[in-house]
Design an enzyme around this catalytic site. Structure first.
Site, mmCIF file in Angstrom:
data_model
loop_
_atom_site.group_PDB
_atom_site.id
_atom_site.type_symbol
_atom_site.label_atom_id
_atom_site.label_comp_id
_atom_site.label_asym_id
_atom_site.label_seq_id
_atom_site.Cartn_x
_atom_site.Cartn_y
_atom_site.Cartn_z
ATOM 1 N N TRP A 30 76.666 47.612 27.319
ATOM 2 C CA TRP A 30 76.405 48.373 28.534
ATOM 3 C C TRP A 30 75.706 49.706 28.259
ATOM 4 O O TRP A 30 75.300 50.393 29.191
ATOM 5 C CB TRP A 30 77.711 48.628 29.278
ATOM 6 C CG TRP A 30 78.215 47.416 30.016
ATOM 7 C CD1 TRP A 30 77.784 46.122 29.869
ATOM 8 C CD2 TRP A 30 79.242 47.394 31.006
ATOM 9 N NE1 TRP A 30 78.489 45.298 30.712
ATOM 10 C CE2 TRP A 30 79.386 46.050 31.413
ATOM 11 C CE3 TRP A 30 80.061 48.360 31.571
ATOM 12 C CZ2 TRP A 30 80.319 45.658 32.386
ATOM 13 C CZ3 TRP A 30 80.993 47.978 32.525
ATOM 14 C CH2 TRP A 30 81.107 46.647 32.936
ATOM 15 N N LYS A 31 75.615 50.086 26.997
ATOM 16 C CA LYS A 31 74.982 51.358 26.621
ATOM 17 C C LYS A 31 75.610 52.507 27.425
ATOM 18 O O LYS A 31 76.806 52.490 27.687
ATOM 19 C CB LYS A 31 73.468 51.266 26.781
ATOM 20 C CG LYS A 31 72.885 50.080 26.004
ATOM 21 C CD LYS A 31 71.382 50.079 25.943
ATOM 22 C CE LYS A 31 70.901 48.877 25.139
ATOM 23 N NZ LYS A 31 69.435 48.878 24.974
ATOM 24 N N GLU B 44 67.917 42.363 16.285
ATOM 25 C CA GLU B 44 67.323 43.005 17.458
ATOM 26 C C GLU B 44 65.955 43.566 17.093
ATOM 27 O O GLU B 44 65.868 44.694 16.588
ATOM 28 C CB GLU B 44 68.242 44.097 18.018
ATOM 29 C CG GLU B 44 68.865 45.039 16.982
ATOM 30 C CD GLU B 44 69.298 46.360 17.591
ATOM 31 O OE1 GLU B 44 69.493 46.417 18.811
ATOM 32 O OE2 GLU B 44 69.393 47.342 16.848
ATOM 33 N N GLY C 224 71.594 43.430 26.686
ATOM 34 C CA GLY C 224 71.520 44.764 27.261
ATOM 35 C C GLY C 224 71.530 44.725 28.773
ATOM 36 O O GLY C 224 72.564 44.567 29.419
ATOM 37 N N GLY C 225 70.349 44.853 29.374
ATOM 38 C CA GLY C 225 70.236 44.953 30.829
ATOM 39 C C GLY C 225 70.889 43.826 31.597
ATOM 40 O O GLY C 225 71.513 44.047 32.645
#
Length: 255
Positions: A14-15, A171, A238-239
């Site tokens: 979720w950063k 990544e 991520g997003g």
């Protein structure tokens, strides 16, 4: 992916997103969205300040809560850091280590990645060790050299048993948050190279047991193709991990 040989892990990162109320709301959606019969290990790495609430939100579900970073010392004068003991007090069993953003913005090095990962293993927390090349390195055709150097330094001094308890996330830095994605063939090629490099550090049996994720803009549209590759054992998302419908689609690809 190869479910017969190794664990497939779909992990959301979720950063620095979501306050407390937003975290609770999204996790409520996730608990209902993630298929209960999935064969994947499902993990959401939330900001440290929200870990306690997140653990409560997913209690009784098949979602695990992980951390985005952890320090290598047990305690001390390390303002702003969190320790393995702190994570274990909330029964956190996974932590991302050495994400490219940590390396780029906060001075993380392969040496500190190694120390953080070792601290995790000593505390029975699974480190998700991130490796990857930037665009210049990819275009200069030195991806293999970069990845090999990172793997050798990040896993330096690890026994075969310790390596078997790690997850490696490939990544490609040029594909993070850019909308670009390595093709399935490119991702598979590097993930296989990572596995071969690990085999060179210890043995083939251990290498074949290690979960290797792809972490470069995996999303609902490309997940099925990426996860069909034999050496891609999940994703570091991520997003798409901030959208319950998209995350469900990705998890549903693991059958």
């Amino acid at each position: 992916m190869n479910l017969e040989k190794r664990k497939v892990v779909i992990a959301g990162n979720w950063k620095m997103n979501k306050n407390l109320e937003e975290t609770k709301s999204l996790l409520d959606e996730m608990v209902n969205a993630v298929p209960s019969d999935t064969k994947a290990t499902v993990l959401l790495c939330v900001p440290a300040i929200n870990i306690a609430a997140a653990v409560e939100c997913v209690k009784g579900s098949n979602i695990n809560i992980g951390a985005q970073n952890v320090h290598f010392e047990k305690s001390g004068a390390f303002t702003g850091e969190i320790s393995t003991d702190m994570l274990k007090s909330y029964d956190v069993k996974y932590s991302i280590i050495g994400h490219s953003e940590r390396r780029q913005y906060f001075g993380e090095t392969d040496e500190t990645v190694n120390k953080r990962a070792k601290a995790c293993l000593d505390a029975d927390i699974c480190p998700i060790i991130c490796v990857g090349e930037n665009l210049e390195e990819r275009e200069s055709d030195i991806t293999a050299n970069v990845i090999k150097n990172q793997i050798e330094k990040d896993l330096a001094g690890f026994t075969a048993e310790e390596i078997s308890r790690t997850i490696i996330a490939y990544e490609p830095i040029w594909a993070i948050g850019t909308g670009k994605t390595a093709t399935a063939r490119q991702a598979q090629e590097v993930c296989r190279f990572i596995r071969d490099t690990i085999a060179g550090l210890c043995n083939r049996e251990t290498a074949e047991s290690v979960t290797i994720q792809y972490g470069g803009s995996m999303n609902a549209k490309n997940a099925a193709e990426l996860l069909s590759m034999p050496d891609i054992d999940g994703g570091l998302i991520g997003g798409a991990s901030l959208k319950s419908a998209d995350f469900r689609t990705i998890v549903s690809c693991v059958k």
